[in-house]
Design an enzyme around this catalytic site. Structure first.
Site, PDB file in Angstrom:
ATOM      1  NE  ARG A  77     -52.193  33.896  21.284  1.00 24.84           N
ATOM      2  CZ  ARG A  77     -52.722  35.091  21.510  1.00 24.84           C
ATOM      3  NH1 ARG A  77     -51.941  36.158  21.584  1.00 24.84           N
ATOM      4  NH2 ARG A  77     -54.029  35.235  21.655  1.00 24.84           N
ATOM      5  CG  HIS A 420     -51.076 -16.478  10.904  1.00 24.60           C
ATOM      6  ND1 HIS A 420     -52.443 -16.447  11.060  1.00 24.60           N
ATOM      7  CD2 HIS A 420     -50.837 -17.135   9.743  1.00 24.60           C
ATOM      8  CE1 HIS A 420     -53.019 -17.080  10.047  1.00 24.60           C
ATOM      9  NE2 HIS A 420     -52.061 -17.508   9.234  1.00 24.60           N
ATOM     10  NE  ARG A 583     -44.185 -17.877   0.754  1.00 21.23           N
ATOM     11  CZ  ARG A 583     -44.432 -17.319   1.934  1.00 21.23           C
ATOM     12  NH1 ARG A 583     -43.556 -16.483   2.465  1.00 21.23           N
ATOM     13  NH2 ARG A 583     -45.554 -17.579   2.582  1.00 21.23           N
ATOM     14  CD  GLU A 710     -38.196 -16.981   3.779  1.00 15.55           C
ATOM     15  OE1 GLU A 710     -39.069 -16.503   4.517  1.00 15.55           O
ATOM     16  OE2 GLU A 710     -38.452 -17.750   2.847  1.00 15.55           O
ATOM     17  N   GLY A 731     -37.247 -11.330   2.287  1.00 18.93           N
ATOM     18  CA  GLY A 731     -38.398 -11.441   3.184  1.00 18.93           C
ATOM     19  C   GLY A 731     -38.007 -11.001   4.580  1.00 18.93           C
ATOM     20  CB  THR A 732     -37.633  -7.637   6.062  1.00 10.59           C
ATOM     21  OG1 THR A 732     -38.944  -7.159   5.740  1.00 10.59           O
ATOM     22  CG2 THR A 732     -36.637  -7.173   5.015  1.00 10.59           C
ATOM     23  CG  ASP A 734     -39.606 -16.163   8.350  1.00  8.69           C
ATOM     24  OD1 ASP A 734     -40.063 -16.016   9.496  1.00  8.69           O
ATOM     25  OD2 ASP A 734     -40.011 -17.034   7.568  1.00  8.69           O
ATOM     26  CB  CYS A 796     -41.739  -9.664  -0.592  1.00 19.40           C
ATOM     27  SG  CYS A 796     -40.857 -11.140  -0.031  1.00 19.40           S
TER      28      CYS A 796
END
Length: 849
Positions: A77, A420, A583, A710, A731-732, A734, A796
């Site tokens: 095995r 989106h 925001r 961003e 804001g990762t 954008d 975020c």
């Protein structure tokens, strides 16, 4: 015991190591130390197996001589370092030849001897020598099978056990080094140079007279993790035959559907229960045990970590911790964060038949079935009829949000994991597949063409599996989510350990309610634009956009003010005691305007303006690159009335919520900042509105103003920006888009090619790019902190729910990450694991006194 450089007999004191001999070899040693009836076993190291693959066999004569008894029948095995890394299939009854057949004919009977010999010839021919299985399908006796083998190979069937064993070892060693095997184990997290060990074990026959056979047992339900004896036993069988031939196997426990081992051999059944309990306590895991019975005597051949689904994985880890078998910290580390996604959403029933008709990006987990619809109106009509539907679009826009709320799942022709559609679907908890390869949608014909050329029309039923990225034909059975006590325990233990906050991206009261259920630390991103897409508000928003002067805009915004104020008041009450980061309006204004002729006509009627004027105004507002055009803070500077209205709504809601006894802490976030002066201009107006509301209400309140980082320039100039900002929220989504110069909606078309060619190690929209985008985060964080030591740092983007990103943010000194509500549990567990792993690392490198 003989210990050679190439192999070692497994005894209680042998030097067996997982990193040298593999997981199975070490587990067998533990079973032996527990005094379980394990057949004699020898372990071959990783180095030995690599040598075999290169043509260097160990001393097989010495190895074979270790085994006692006649005839010498052996099994081999695989033993990889981690059980999940797999390995070649086991080969049984090595050493079976004419002499062994004669011996077994006298002891077990000719029929049993024939079965063992026939099975070995087939196995050796197909698994080891890679001969065509079809050639042996009609061979019903060993003699016929041997003749087929010799005709195919043009050589006698090997009779010497050393020759058979050498061929088996070479075959398994070379299979491990093959391209397919390497790719499969790398998909499970194995390094490219991972080693394989092999274990050679004396066969324990289940083919003898009387009560003899083989079976497999585990002691928990593989779906739920609840205590339950499951498995099968089959008389006159070997290996895992009982699982492969369930129609001839019997149950283990008493069952009204048929015979059981518990009734047939109650003493053996009781012994198996005791073995299961001892394995759980000593091996600190729920194990699946492979066993044989030889004339009523039990032998344990192997024990592996029992297979389990997501719910069972959580239940088993928490049960072991509650029973004091493992520490809570270890229970947290045993559950992969992504596992929790399967608990929070409906999933395809593993037993259901799948007919895949398209594949795309697994953008939002879960599964749902429904009738195809192509627009929001059709989705809302289906909801009114209480009829499940799947919204199918080329790509979604903010105008589709109403339809997404009404749909049970979303499927798009374009887009990636941060498009989106993906982002909104994750926030809503909707299953979503984006960028479906080969899909072509025709809105005019209300049809979708599939990759194979066939078509589906509106009303046809499909199933979307957002966990795998598959689109399935028809309605496929699903299992409901299970948030039971084990899930609650895991979340509570995570909260007690983690040292970085986890907030939610929540735009609605429903989002916030769900987030609060998951024990979130606040709202890290409330996108106010989503509050304007309700039918009644959208018309007023469009009136404001069409206003020619500041006073006219202010008049339209005056009608929106009470609506926003009501939203924020309810949100603040729900999140009392926790920060809420709002925001200000971010998207370009054209996104609020209709694009189709019917929508333009309706807008002209609502505004009581000529159709030509409305159409011309819409055309004039179009931009070549709207995502880099007049949006975010640029709107706040060019059209200040919008941000002033939003600020007033926030502050008046703060006053109302405080009057109701709530502890309110609003954070106002300015989007798409690139320069310090932008922040100064907008903040001055916000502070002015705050002062006016304080004077009008006679109420004091606190608030913070910060920015969303961003753009690369905002990260590089974070020191200046921090001078007038209470927080920096990165804001990762954008930031990644702008750093790479990639559209996150279109990159899915070629990203797989880029990853396959090694241009990027991973899709940067799915996994945070530590080297590039990560360096901007580090620069922005360090420069911001240097200018303002008390500044709050957050992330975020959708990366906030990804384990590697959370570990990176924690090391970078961030205060919190924020993600969509359904990813909050995943993020909390990942944050706890990052904290635990950092503590382990620190302890391992602590200087000795």
């Amino acid at each position: 015991m003989l210990d050679t450089p190439g192999f070692v007999e497994i005894t209680p004191t042998a030097d067996i190591r997982v990193a040298r001999h593999g997981n199975r070899a070490k587990c067998l040693q533990r079973l032996i130390r527990m005094d379980l009836p394990v057949p004699q076993t020898v372990a071959l190291s990783f180095d030995t197996v690599r040598g075999i693959a290169e043509g260097h066999l160990p001393d097989l004569a010495t190895l074979i001589a270790l085994f006692e008894g006649q005839p010498k029948l052996l099994s081999v095995r695989s033993s990889s370092e981690a059980a999940d890394w797999g390995g070649p299939n086991a080969v049984l009854n090595i050493g079976m030849n004419d002499r062994a057949h004669a011996w077994l004919s006298n002891t077990l009977g000719e029929k049993a001897a024939d079965r063992i010999y026939l099975r070995f010839i087939r196995s050796f021919a197909i698994e080891v020598m890679r001969l065509d299985e079809e050639a042996f399908a009609e061979a019903e006796t060993p003699a016929i099978a041997r003749d087929v083998y010799e005709a195919e190979i043009d050589a006698p069937f090997p009779q010497a056990i050393a020759d058979q064993l050498a061929a088996v070892l070479r075959s398994m060693a070379r299979a491990w080094e093959g391209t397919s095997a390497r790719l499969l184990r790398q998909a499970q997290g194995a390094p490219a140079d991972a080693g394989l060990g092999l274990v050679v074990q004396r066969m324990a026959q289940g083919m003898g007279p009387g009560q003899s056979g083989a079976g497999v047992v585990q002691f928990v339900d593989p779906a739920t993790g609840d205590p339950q004896v499951t498995g099968r036993y089959m008389g006159q069988s070997m290996g895992r035959e009982a699982l492969r031939r369930r129609e001839k196997a019997i149950y283990l426990t008493r069952d009204p559907r048929g015979a059981s081992l518990q009734e047939m051999l109650p003493e053996v059944y009781t012994e198996l229960l005791e073995i299961g309990a001892r394995c759980r306590e000593r091996l600190r895991e729920e194990m699946q045990v492979e066993f044989t019975i030889d004339q009523g005597r039990l032998a344990v051949l192997d024990a592996v970590r029992c297979p389990r689904e997501a719910r069972a994985s959580v239940a088993i880890a928490t049960a072991l911790a509650r029973d004091g078998i493992i520490p809570r910290a270890e229970a947290l580390l045993r559950v992969a964060p992504g596992t929790l996604s399967h608990l929070l959403h409906r999933q395809i029933d593993p037993a259901a038949e799948r007919r895949v008709i398209a594949r795309g990006v697994a953008a939002s987990p879960g599964a749902a079935a429904g009738r195809i619809v192509f627009d929001s109106a059709a989705a809302q009509a289906a909801l009114a009829r209480d009829e499940p539907c799947i919204l199918v679009r080329r790509e979604t826009t903010p105008d589709d949000v109403r339809g997404m709320h009404a749909a049970d799942a979303v499927l798009t022709e374009r887009g990636g994991s941060t498009s989106h559609a993906a982002m909104i679907a994750r926030g809503l908890g909707l299953p979503c597949v984006t960028g479906a390869t080969g899909l072509t949608i025709s809105y005019r014909n209300r049809q979708v063409r599939l990759p194979d050329g066939s078509t589906l029309t509106e009303g046809d039923v499909i199933t979307v599996d957002g966990s795998s990225g598959q689109v399935l034909s028809g309605k496929v059975a699903t299992n409901e989510p299970a948030l039971d006590g084990a899930f609650g325990d895991l979340m509570a233990w995570s909260d007690a350990v983690r040292d970085i906050g986890v907030r939610a991206n929540a735009d609605t009261v429903a989002d916030a309610t769900l987030s609060r259920t998951f024990g979130v630390d606040g709202i890290g991103l409330c996108r106010t634009e989503h509050m304007f897409f309700d039918e009644g508000r959208l018309t007023v928003m469009r009136e404001m956009i069409f206003a020619e002067t500041g006073p006219d805009r202010a008049a339209a915004l005056e009608r929106l003010l009470p609506m926003q104020r009501a939203d924020f008041t309810e949100l603040f009450g729900l999140m009392s005691g926790l920060p809420v980061c709002i925001r200000l309006l971010d998207p370009p204004l054209h996104e609020f305007l209709p694009s189709g002729p019917e929508g333009v006509q309706a807008l002209a009627e609502a505004l009581d303006r000529p159709l030509s004027e409305v159409r011309a105004r819409i055309d004039a507002m179009q931009e070549y690159n709207p995502m880099l055009g007049m949006r975010g803070v640029r709107l706040g500077i060019a059209l200040p009335e919008i941000y002033e209205m939003q600020a007033r709504a926030i502050f008046e809601a703060t006053v109302a919520a405080q009057a109701a006894g709530h502890d309110v802490h609003p954070e106002i976030m300015i989007p798409l900042v690139t320069a310090h002066r932008e922040v100064e201009l907008v903040k001055r107006r916000i502070d002015g509105v705050a002062g006016a509301v304080r004077d009008e209400s006679g109420t004091d309140f606190r608030y913070d103003v910060g920015v969303m980082v961003e753009t690369p320039r905002a990260a590089l100039r974070a020191g200046e920006i921090a001078e007038t900002s209470a927080f920096l929220s990165f804001g990762t989504n954008d930031l990644t888009q702008m750093t790479y110069g990639l559209s996150r909606d279109d990159a899915g078309r070629f990203m797989s090619a880029y990853v396959n060619e090694g241009v990027y190690p991973e899709d940067p929209f799915g996994t945070l790019d530590i080297d590039g985008v990560g360096e901007l985060l580090l620069l922005g964080a360090s420069r911001g902190r240097k200018a303002r030591p008390d500044i709050v740092l957050g992330l975020c983007g959708e990366h906030g729910g990804q384990a590697d990103s959370i570990a990176f943010c924690r090391l970078a000194g961030f205060d919190y990450v924020s993600c969509s509500p359904f990813r909050v549990p995943v993020a909390k567990l990942a944050a706890a694991q990052a904290t635990l792993m950092a503590s382990k690392h620190a302890a391992a490198h602590k200087p000795k006194a």
